[in-house]
Structure formats: structure tokens, C-alpha cells
Design an enzyme around this catalytic site. Structure first.
Site, PDB file in Angstrom:
ATOM      1  N   ASP A   6      -0.921 -83.803 -48.679  1.00  0.00           N
ATOM      2  CA  ASP A   6      -0.217 -84.625 -47.688  1.00  0.00           C
ATOM      3  C   ASP A   6       0.969 -85.254 -48.406  1.00  0.00           C
ATOM      4  O   ASP A   6       1.093 -85.145 -49.637  1.00  0.00           O
ATOM      5  CB  ASP A   6      -1.156 -85.726 -47.154  1.00  0.00           C
ATOM      6  CG  ASP A   6      -0.474 -86.644 -46.146  1.00  0.00           C
ATOM      7  OD1 ASP A   6       0.261 -86.140 -45.269  1.00  0.00           O
ATOM      8  OD2 ASP A   6      -0.643 -87.875 -46.230  1.00  0.00           O
ATOM      9  N   SER A   7       1.822 -85.934 -47.640  1.00  0.00           N
ATOM     10  CA  SER A   7       2.949 -86.635 -48.251  1.00  0.00           C
ATOM     11  C   SER A   7       2.467 -87.832 -49.080  1.00  0.00           C
ATOM     12  O   SER A   7       3.211 -88.340 -49.901  1.00  0.00           O
ATOM     13  CB  SER A   7       3.888 -87.125 -47.161  1.00  0.00           C
ATOM     14  OG  SER A   7       3.171 -87.927 -46.252  1.00  0.00           O
ATOM     15  N   TYR A  38       7.467 -87.865 -45.218  1.00  0.00           N
ATOM     16  CA  TYR A  38       8.043 -86.578 -44.824  1.00  0.00           C
ATOM     17  C   TYR A  38       8.586 -86.644 -43.383  1.00  0.00           C
ATOM     18  O   TYR A  38       9.500 -85.918 -43.022  1.00  0.00           O
ATOM     19  CB  TYR A  38       6.971 -85.476 -44.852  1.00  0.00           C
ATOM     20  CG  TYR A  38       6.603 -84.914 -46.204  1.00  0.00           C
ATOM     21  CD1 TYR A  38       7.006 -85.502 -47.397  1.00  0.00           C
ATOM     22  CD2 TYR A  38       5.825 -83.755 -46.278  1.00  0.00           C
ATOM     23  CE1 TYR A  38       6.636 -84.962 -48.621  1.00  0.00           C
ATOM     24  CE2 TYR A  38       5.459 -83.203 -47.496  1.00  0.00           C
ATOM     25  CZ  TYR A  38       5.862 -83.805 -48.669  1.00  0.00           C
ATOM     26  OH  TYR A  38       5.495 -83.269 -49.872  1.00  0.00           O
ATOM     27  N   GLY A  39       7.944 -87.495 -42.582  1.00  0.00           N
ATOM     28  CA  GLY A  39       8.170 -87.473 -41.130  1.00  0.00           C
ATOM     29  C   GLY A  39       9.560 -87.863 -40.670  1.00  0.00           C
ATOM     30  O   GLY A  39       9.914 -87.672 -39.514  1.00  0.00           O
ATOM     31  N   CYS A  69      -1.474 -82.812 -43.231  1.00  0.00           N
ATOM     32  CA  CYS A  69      -0.264 -83.552 -42.859  1.00  0.00           C
ATOM     33  C   CYS A  69       0.244 -82.972 -41.543  1.00  0.00           C
ATOM     34  O   CYS A  69       0.540 -81.764 -41.467  1.00  0.00           O
ATOM     35  CB  CYS A  69       0.779 -83.370 -43.960  1.00  0.00           C
ATOM     36  SG  CYS A  69       2.394 -84.061 -43.549  1.00  0.00           S
ATOM     37  N   GLU A 148       1.078 -97.690 -44.987  1.00  0.00           N
ATOM     38  CA  GLU A 148       1.334 -97.653 -46.441  1.00  0.00           C
ATOM     39  C   GLU A 148       1.585 -99.077 -46.974  1.00  0.00           C
ATOM     40  O   GLU A 148       1.380 -99.333 -48.146  1.00  0.00           O
ATOM     41  CB  GLU A 148       2.523 -96.734 -46.761  1.00  0.00           C
ATOM     42  CG  GLU A 148       2.280 -95.256 -46.439  1.00  0.00           C
ATOM     43  CD  GLU A 148       1.760 -94.416 -47.628  1.00  0.00           C
ATOM     44  OE1 GLU A 148       1.964 -94.817 -48.777  1.00  0.00           O
ATOM     45  OE2 GLU A 148       1.142 -93.365 -47.364  1.00  0.00           O
ATOM     46  N   CYS A 182      -0.775 -87.662 -36.713  1.00  0.00           N
ATOM     47  CA  CYS A 182      -0.412 -87.941 -38.110  1.00  0.00           C
ATOM     48  C   CYS A 182      -1.677 -88.434 -38.798  1.00  0.00           C
ATOM     49  O   CYS A 182      -2.413 -89.278 -38.243  1.00  0.00           O
ATOM     50  CB  CYS A 182       0.680 -89.009 -38.147  1.00  0.00           C
ATOM     51  SG  CYS A 182       0.998 -89.657 -39.797  1.00  0.00           S
ATOM     52  N   THR A 183      -1.926 -87.940 -39.993  1.00  0.00           N
ATOM     53  CA  THR A 183      -3.191 -88.245 -40.667  1.00  0.00           C
ATOM     54  C   THR A 183      -3.275 -89.684 -41.182  1.00  0.00           C
ATOM     55  O   THR A 183      -4.331 -90.110 -41.632  1.00  0.00           O
ATOM     56  CB  THR A 183      -3.435 -87.242 -41.816  1.00  0.00           C
ATOM     57  OG1 THR A 183      -2.257 -87.183 -42.646  1.00  0.00           O
ATOM     58  CG2 THR A 183      -3.732 -85.859 -41.284  1.00  0.00           C
ATOM     59  N   HIS A 184      -2.174 -90.426 -41.109  1.00  0.00           N
ATOM     60  CA  HIS A 184      -2.230 -91.845 -41.468  1.00  0.00           C
ATOM     61  C   HIS A 184      -2.846 -92.699 -40.341  1.00  0.00           C
ATOM     62  O   HIS A 184      -3.328 -93.792 -40.584  1.00  0.00           O
ATOM     63  CB  HIS A 184      -0.814 -92.396 -41.706  1.00  0.00           C
ATOM     64  CG  HIS A 184      -0.257 -92.121 -43.065  1.00  0.00           C
ATOM     65  ND1 HIS A 184       0.151 -90.873 -43.466  1.00  0.00           N
ATOM     66  CD2 HIS A 184      -0.013 -92.955 -44.118  1.00  0.00           C
ATOM     67  CE1 HIS A 184       0.629 -90.950 -44.706  1.00  0.00           C
ATOM     68  NE2 HIS A 184       0.530 -92.187 -45.122  1.00  0.00           N
TER      69      HIS A 184
HETATM   70  N1  DGL Z   1       0.549 -88.080 -42.973  1.00  0.00           N
HETATM   71  C1  DGL Z   1       1.688 -87.333 -42.552  1.00  0.00           C
HETATM   72  C2  DGL Z   1       1.444 -86.673 -41.225  1.00  0.00           C
HETATM   73  O1  DGL Z   1       0.309 -86.397 -40.917  1.00  0.00           O
HETATM   74  C3  DGL Z   1       3.010 -87.996 -42.434  1.00  0.00           C
HETATM   75  C4  DGL Z   1       3.439 -89.162 -43.131  1.00  0.00           C
HETATM   76  C5  DGL Z   1       4.871 -89.014 -43.494  1.00  0.00           C
HETATM   77  O2  DGL Z   1       5.766 -89.271 -42.696  1.00  0.00           O
HETATM   78  O3  DGL Z   1       5.062 -88.577 -44.617  1.00  0.00           O
HETATM   79  O4  DGL Z   1       2.366 -86.393 -40.482  1.00  0.00           O
END
Ligand code: DGL
Length: 264
Positions: A6-7, A38-39, A69, A148, A182-184
Site C-alpha cells: 500500500d502507499s 498516492y490518491g 490499495c 495518518e 480506500c484501505t485507510h
Molecule cells: N490506502 C490507499 C487506498 O486504498 C490510499 C491512500 C493514499 O492516498 O495513498 O487508496
């Protein structure tokens, strides 16, 4: 060995699930903490990062890789699958399948990073399953930063207000099911649920993990390790170690090593 990336920390919500459903597998987790998020990046950059992440994990001879991710799963799967010959599983397909099964009124909400929502990946996948589904998508770019930054306690005022603002269109559309694309996002599920009472939340990390197990079983690749998990990041291993338990529900119980991902 299973590779997961993941990022940053978000993919640990998928790893948490994997630890439970595949306790005997060896796993290597890579969090690109030096380049998160990354998003907010362009598709070209996301593809370049994702290829580097998988090239790094390839060095461990993985049986399969879980792209934990939503952003990479939405924008880079074609390039990843064309570049490597081991199974690479994204979260979109599994999550869409689960949401389509769960909804009763056929109205599904999707939230994710800007890149995920821009890609339209979930709508495409859901419409393939059932063209009659009504989909409402909403980018929630502040959620990753809130998670985060640790704005995750129950009742956190900033997160509550942000949820109310972002999730209003999902409520107005009458969705009974919401994809956490999103996994967050599972980390703030308590606040998301308060803004959307009665709505079933589907976690993309969890669904991706379940699909990975399915694929390992189908290809007879399951159960080849001792349950050892190694962690790598591209920056700030101390920060990763300190916050990982929030995502994992457990301490990582070992070292976090740093890798120079730009070399790959
Ligand atoms: N956890 C990532 C996802 O599932 C994204 C977080 C990010 O923007 O890097 O999209």
C-alpha cells in the site's frame, strides 16, 4: 510467500484480515511511506510507483501479491498484470462483488481517494455485475490525512464534521451499502457510520484478502510458510511501527526495514 503493499499504513487493514484467514502464510508487507499519499497523484505516477513496489516484492519470489490499495487497484492493474507472471489481486473486483450481494435496495455508495473516484473503477465493476445498480461515488481526499494524522478517536470533532460534509450525497441518494474504497477508511468507520446510520459498510482491504485466499486455494498455493511477516517501508520506520497497531489491532512484533524504492 504473499506480498502485500500500500502507499502507507492503510494496507495493514488487509493484512489484519490475512493474518486471521491465512495464519500459516509467510508475508512481506511494503508501505510506501516516503511517497504517501498516492490518491492525489496522476495515473502515470501511480503506475510508476506500483511497478516499483511490485518489482521490490518480486525479489521475495511471491506466490501471489495483494494490492492492498484502492488507488493502485483502480488505476494500475492492467500494467501490473502485463509486467509480472504471478497472480496479482486488486481490491476492486472482490469489493464490488460483495457490495452487489449485500445491497437490498440496489443503491450503493462508493468513497475513495480522488484518483480512485476519478477512475470510475467501482462503477464500471458494479455495472458489470448488475447494470441496474444505482451508484453514488464521492472522493474523500481528507480522510487519508485524518487517519495518518491520528484524528481517529471516537467522537473526534474534525473527523465527524468531515464525514458529515463528504457523506451527505450518499445519505441523500438513499444508499443502503457503502464501499470503503480506500484501505485507510475502516479506521474511521465509527464516524462514517454515525453520518450514515443503518448503512452497511464494505471494507475493500477485507474483501481483497478474502479473494486472495480464494485464488490461493484454487491454484493450490496455500499453506507454504510458517506465518512469518516481514515489514518494509520507504521512509520513517519508527512512525510506521508506532502507528501500525491501530490498523493491525496488534503490535507488529519485529523490525521494520527501510528500502530505497526508487532503485527498483
Ligand atoms: N490506502 C490507499 C487506498 O486504498 C490510499 C491512500 C493514499 O492516498 O495513498 O487508496
Amino acid at each position: 510467500m504473499i506480498g502485500i503493499f500500500d502507499s502507507g499504513l492503510g494496507g495493514l487493514t488487509a493484512l489484519k484480515e490475512l493474518k486471521e484467514i491465512l495464519p500459516g502464510e509467510d508475508m512481506v508487507y511494503f508501505g510506501d511511506t516516503g511517497r504517501v499519499p498516492y490518491g492525489t497523484k496522476s495515473r502515470e505516477t501511480i503506475v510508476r510507483y506500483a511497478l516499483q513496489d511490485v518489482r521490490f516484492l518480486r525479489g521475495f519470489s511471491p506466490e501471489a501479491i495483494l494490492v492492498a490499495c484502492g488507488t493502485v487497484s483502480s488505476g494500475a492493474m492492467k500494467e501490473l498484470r502485463e509486467s509480472f507472471d504471478f497472480p496479482i489481486i486488486g481490491v476492486v473486483e472482490a469489493t464490488a462483488r460483495s457490495a452487489a450481494n449485500v445491497t437490498k435496495n440496489g443503491k450503493i455508495g462508493v468513497i475513495g481517494t480522488s484518483a480512485t473516484i476519478r477512475s470510475g473503477s467501482y462503477t464500471t465493476q458494479l455495472k458489470k455485475i448488475n447494470p441496474d445498480l444505482e451508484i453514488t461515488e464521492k472522493a474523500c481526499p481528507l480522510f487519508v490525512s485524518l487517519v495518518e494524522s491520528g484524528f481517529i478517536t471516537d467522537g473526534d470533532e474534525v473527523t465527524r464534521l468531515t464525514c458529515e460534509r463528504y457523506l451527505a450525497p450518499i445519505r441523500e441518494a438513499g444508499c443502503d451499502t457503502l464501499i470503503l474504497g480506500c484501505t485507510h477508511y475502516p479506521i474511521i468507520a465509527h464516524e462514517i457510520s454515525k453520518a450514515l446510520p443503518g448503512v452497511t459498510l464494505i471494507s475493500s482491504g477485507k474483501e481483497g484478502a478474502l479473494m486472495l485466499r480464494e485464488i490461493l486455494e484454487k491454484n493450490e498455493l496455500k499453506g507454504r510458510g510458517n506465518g512469518k511477516i516481514n515489514y518494509y517501508v520507504s521512509d520513517d520506520p519508527e512512525g510506521f511501527s508506532q502507528n501500525a497497531h491501530i490498523f493491525l489491532g496488534d503490535n507488529i512484533g519485529g523490525d521494520v526495514k527501510v528500502v530505497d524504492i526508487e532503485k527498483y
